[in-house]
Design an enzyme around this catalytic site. Sequence first.
Site, PDB file in Angstrom:
ATOM      1  N   HIS A   1       5.265 -88.252 -24.403  1.00  0.00           N
ATOM      2  CA  HIS A   1       6.057 -89.105 -23.298  1.00  0.00           C
ATOM      3  C   HIS A   1       5.785 -90.597 -24.339  1.00  0.00           C
ATOM      4  O   HIS A   1       4.589 -90.898 -24.701  1.00  0.00           O
ATOM      5  CB  HIS A   1       5.543 -89.668 -22.029  1.00  0.00           C
ATOM      6  CG  HIS A   1       6.132 -90.528 -21.349  1.00  0.00           C
ATOM      7  ND1 HIS A   1       7.783 -90.118 -21.022  1.00  0.00           N
ATOM      8  CD2 HIS A   1       5.794 -91.626 -20.627  1.00  0.00           C
ATOM      9  CE1 HIS A   1       8.183 -91.291 -20.251  1.00  0.00           C
ATOM     10  NE2 HIS A   1       7.203 -92.099 -20.095  1.00  0.00           N
TER      11      HIS A   1
ATOM     12  N   CYS B   1      12.902 -90.395 -23.484  1.00  0.00           N
ATOM     13  CA  CYS B   1      11.993 -91.335 -23.462  1.00  0.00           C
ATOM     14  C   CYS B   1      11.914 -92.048 -24.903  1.00  0.00           C
ATOM     15  O   CYS B   1      11.593 -93.235 -24.926  1.00  0.00           O
ATOM     16  CB  CYS B   1      10.682 -91.017 -22.884  1.00  0.00           C
ATOM     17  SG  CYS B   1       9.966 -89.823 -23.579  1.00  0.00           S
TER      18      CYS B   1
END
Length: 689
Positions: free
Chosen positions: A614, A44
């Site tokens: 994230h 990510c």
Amino acid sequence: METRNKDGAWPSARPQATSGASEEGEDFQGQPGICGLTNLGNTCFMNSALQCLSNVPQLTEYFLQNRYLEELNLSNPLGMKGEIAEAYADLVKQAWSGHHRSIVPYVFKTKVSHFASQFLGYQLHDSQELLSFLLDGLHEDLNRVKKKEYVKLCDAAGRPDQEVAQEAWQNHKRWNDSVIVDTFHGLFKSTLVCPECGNVSVTFDPFCYLSVPLPVSHKRVMEIFFVSMDPRRKPEQHQLLVPKKGKISDLCVALAKHTGVSPERMMVADVFSHRFYKIYQVEESLSSILDRDDIFIYEVSGRAAGGENSREDVVLPVYLRERTPARDYKGSYYGLMLFGHPLLVSVPRDRLSWDALYHILLYRLSRYVTRPSWDDEEDGDEKDLEGKDSLPQPGHGSGGSSQDPGLEQAGSSSGVVSGSPGPVDTSPGPSHWPQRVRHKHLFTLQRVNSNGTSDRSTFNEDTQAQPYIAIDWEPEMKKRYYDEVEAEGYVKHNCVGYMLKKAPVQLQECIELFTTVETLEKENPWYCPTCKQHQPATKKLDLWMLPETLIIHLKRFSYTTFSREKLDTLVEFPIRDLDFSEFVIKPQDNLAPELYKYDLIAVSNHYGGLRDGHYTTFACNKDSGQWHYFDDNSVLPVTENQIESKAAYVLFYQRQDVARRLQPQAGSLNPLASSACDAPPKSGFMDVN
């Protein structure tokens, strides 16, 4: 989650995925640039950096129009033989073709891992670090300078700033000339001053992005448990506001304001796994205590050694243990398991006997230990114990020795394990603990080491060492007389729930802090050419020339010797009209204010902590002017008021004159497009929490 095929291959590695395209193909037609990137496994961070860079209009047009093919530098020893540039170009073309909802960046990930081993594998990395590598790799692959000539770097030597700056920029362009330099590179003015001779060194250095610090609070909130000497009071949970660079004494002073107990009567300990991991001294730094540590502060008597008639107390660390049957070849071994919270108990030195200690501890445990009926028949008053069975002081002599039969006869009836020494005098010399036979006790006492074990083969008999005492319970006695629920109970002080309010920080404050004078650390001194030695000089950075697209990296991750933390401070940044005119020291053109004003075009977000997290992206589409939220292969439209958050990590700003220059290109594709990415809200927006 990806599941491995039966043949051992990964689905993402199948031939149709290596091209980077998903399965929609030519039949799907969507908005160019609104394309997700599949997460290959903790990638990510890479997806976030790529989405930000993909939404820089002039760079994307450069690749879409194939201008990069004419400038590929395959012979640059500092480059990647054009492979990074070609892999990125292929990715951009697919993302902006409008034929894919998402693509698999497998080839690009492979190329990055090949040329940068730190990104090998599927560990989570920093999106800013990948962005830095990617910009440098693209620059070297597309560097128009094929043959680099020798450039001599000169100091200002009193010359005007404009002359020195122009010379520095020309020298930089002799070695570095690419679309990355045209788009992202600016110029710093660096001023170093020697504290000894006052020599001033002025240089102008190029930069690709600004890494700006966040104003950091000098306070921290620490959660502790206070254990009173009064056995009737439950432990109290407190949240204390203390200096980040303070000492243990500052923690005690803060607690004293809540409890009224003098700081001199407090001892601070880190409790881990039912034992004392560390007992702190008052002069130790608070930085060694982490937020996840369980800190207990115990009230003690505070009576230290004084005059001849003064009463001195000894503080004994006390552990709780339960006997558990275990097997050995003799069948006589019993295992001991620690449980509950340890204690720090003040005991008068003139009452250091096993019998007196038993009743003192029974009194300290009285809130959750039921006193048996047979104890009431005894003379259990602690006042009557003074002067009885006390520890003979060193030098006065005693009629016994380590072989004193009185010690052996005491056995379990006195609560002492046969043959084990009791609490000792911390003064030099031997100590003997005369005993007297008592009725059956609830528990037995034994001297142990700091780990709560009593292995005689490794036990240190040094009388100067801190004595530790263990309360050993038989399972049946513990079950009958020890209330575990009450023992674990605590109360919350009304200060609990207090959070150190972090006021929002303006982006301009971070930039101002970046340009503040700082003193170089001792580990990173500057070599003064006048003094001929390294000096802790003062350094100041100023902005001289800004690029077309300015990347601002918010330094949210803080690393010190004892701690690592992520700063979740909310940084308020403008969507448009970010004005740098007050920070640029180069003489300005008053007729062109747009040269110093910027509009936001992309944001890389980081959610989570240091070891996990994230990355996502907010980006403004160059054709439609609409903001979108990119979360790996998911792409959803958002409104501008959702962009600003505590997760903002890397900001991409575009200069307004560049936006106006590119407007005709965007307008030819979509007449409704806006240069400032300020399209009105439409239906179907997501709510980004």
